[in-house]
Scaffold this motif. Sequence first.
Motif, short mmCIF file in Angstrom:
data_model
loop_
_atom_site.label_atom_id
_atom_site.label_comp_id
_atom_site.label_asym_id
_atom_site.label_seq_id
_atom_site.Cartn_x
_atom_site.Cartn_y
_atom_site.Cartn_z
N SER A 138 -14.72 4.45 -18.82
CA SER A 138 -13.91 3.17 -19.42
C SER A 138 -12.50 3.73 -19.84
O SER A 138 -12.08 4.66 -19.45
CB SER A 138 -14.79 2.83 -20.85
N LEU A 139 -11.90 2.53 -20.50
CA LEU A 139 -10.26 2.87 -20.97
C LEU A 139 -10.44 4.13 -21.94
O LEU A 139 -9.41 4.90 -21.74
CB LEU A 139 -10.07 1.78 -21.66
N LYS A 140 -11.51 4.22 -22.47
CA LYS A 140 -11.66 5.62 -23.56
C LYS A 140 -11.36 6.98 -22.68
O LYS A 140 -10.48 7.75 -23.16
CB LYS A 140 -13.10 5.59 -24.20
N GLU A 143 -7.69 7.11 -21.73
CA GLU A 143 -6.67 7.49 -22.79
C GLU A 143 -6.90 8.99 -23.12
O GLU A 143 -5.87 9.52 -23.15
CB GLU A 143 -7.40 6.68 -24.04
N ILE A 144 -7.90 9.58 -23.00
CA ILE A 144 -8.14 11.06 -23.17
C ILE A 144 -7.44 11.83 -21.78
O ILE A 144 -6.66 12.77 -22.02
CB ILE A 144 -9.76 11.42 -23.10
N LEU A 145 -7.35 11.13 -20.77
CA LEU A 145 -6.77 11.91 -19.36
C LEU A 145 -5.62 12.08 -19.53
O LEU A 145 -4.88 12.86 -19.20
CB LEU A 145 -7.35 11.02 -18.25
N MET A 170 -6.56 0.18 -15.95
CA MET A 170 -6.79 0.90 -17.06
C MET A 170 -5.52 1.90 -17.33
O MET A 170 -5.21 2.02 -18.76
CB MET A 170 -7.77 1.97 -16.75
N TYR A 171 -4.79 2.18 -16.15
CA TYR A 171 -3.59 2.82 -16.38
C TYR A 171 -2.61 1.98 -17.06
O TYR A 171 -1.79 2.61 -17.94
CB TYR A 171 -3.10 3.12 -15.07
N VAL A 526 -11.02 -4.73 -19.36
CA VAL A 526 -10.59 -3.36 -19.66
C VAL A 526 -10.03 -3.01 -21.03
O VAL A 526 -10.54 -2.15 -21.69
CB VAL A 526 -9.38 -2.77 -18.57
N LYS A 527 -9.18 -4.05 -21.75
CA LYS A 527 -8.67 -4.11 -22.93
C LYS A 527 -9.94 -3.81 -23.95
O LYS A 527 -9.66 -3.39 -24.99
CB LYS A 527 -7.68 -4.95 -23.26
#
Length: 549
Positions: A138-140, A143-145, A170-171, A526-527
Amino acid sequence: MREINNNEYHQWIKETKEIIDKFPERKKSFKTSSKIPVERLYLPSEITNSYLEKLNFPGEYPFTRGIQPTMYRGRLWSMRQYAGFSSAEESNKRYKYLLEQGQTGLSIAFDLPTQIGYDSDDPRAKGEVGKVGVAIDSLKDMEILFDAIPLDKVSTSMTINAPAAILLAMYIVVAEKQGVSADKLSGTIQNDILKEYIARGTYIFPPKPSMRLITDIFKYCSKNMPKWNTISISGYHIREAGSTAVQEIAFTIGNAIAYVESALETGLEIDEFAPRLAFFFNSHNNFFEEIAKFRAARRIWAKVMKERFNAKKKKSLQLRFHTQTAGSTLTAQQPDNNIVRVTLQALAAILGGTQSLHTNSRDEALALPTEESARIALRTQQIIAYESGVTDTVDPLGGSYYIEELTDRIEKEVEKYLQKIDELGGAVKAIEEGYIQREIHKAAYDYQQDIERKQQWIIGLNAFAIENEKMPEIHRVDPIVAQEQEQKLLELKATRDNYAVTSTLKALKEAAKTDKNLMPYIIDAVKVYATLGEITNVLRDVFGEYQPS
């Protein structure tokens, strides 16, 4: 020194050949790794009369000598290391480490479930989570990546195909959260589904809806992401599957033609999207053949775009490409030998004019690379760039009798394949009929036969082997990663706005039944933290799944 007239010149060539012919060759013992016949010596007369026209200047049509007038004197290639493993947290640490070591671009490897649109808690993902790349559900996770990595300053390449639109969405949203608008983002998304049907197998949907998703990305990015390369048309995996150098270029350009035709059919203008097409090639072991291959590919693509598609913009004619050294040439035996292989392959890519380069690590035939191995692979590029002198002049091998003849030969052989693909009705038809797959299978079989008969030496494998060789320490993915990913998904689904998720997924499903561009609908899903698997399953319901015949 007196000038030699034309008659004297040709007489000298004739006499030289006569002298050469007096010396017999050891034909039984001499074996070249090239599939193209190699002469003992190349002379000026063997270069066609029009070779200067074919060469022209660097930065000028047909770009045989490179797409920029100054090439590496103006700017070095992007130094990337394809990386991603286990969790987003671990991969983020590796990316920061590589950037600290001088890497100039990120290249993201996703795990197998991500590549085929399954969440980490899907039963079909069992045993594969985080193994060959990073798990993104997921987007979560995204965000961590990219935590604390400024996306307006780093160029990112993502190796993702069937769910490419979802990972791109997502990006885009992660960048928005950093305060970076989509028009500031630079990088590449692989997004090349045709080679999945040919060589790799990480497809989801049938060809027609897959091509629709690709052209949706073309349209969205042409309006919103001018710096983004919307596709990386890949010959790399075709070569890894066993093709020859000629087949790699021919089938890749055949696929590229299919993408261009598909985009034109949707109403896009050629010069709207062509400047953002990019390519991804393999750099194999035959040093000079690889250099000539890259030069021929540029020339062929320029001609295709100018003569077949009537492209007008200079950038539409330029073949820009990323190169990765050949994974299939790495050996588990004597893995340090792979450092030498990778160095030669990297040098071939640079002398061939690549815009971006990934160098494989010495231990990748055994496992994901260790940190030390990844550093050595990056240092290989840096030593070539800063110590070797090969960047001092543009196309230093241009004009070599051998290189120019080899470039011409590859060009002619590629054109024969392209003609055959056209006769079959294009790349999609050629794939559906199995023609391209059969050609690659035959080439792979022939190559393996050469290895087994020791007509092709692989040092450390079928020549100069070491008995009872001790294997090095290798990187291993902790199996707890899968459990942690499942726990993260449980927590996400418990805390997100599930009404919003259901609503956006329903809107996406209805849009998929029409000819609307799906990118805005995927971004909306995605949001609100709809997962990769949820979005993919909605599209599966509408498009179906591809079943190979």
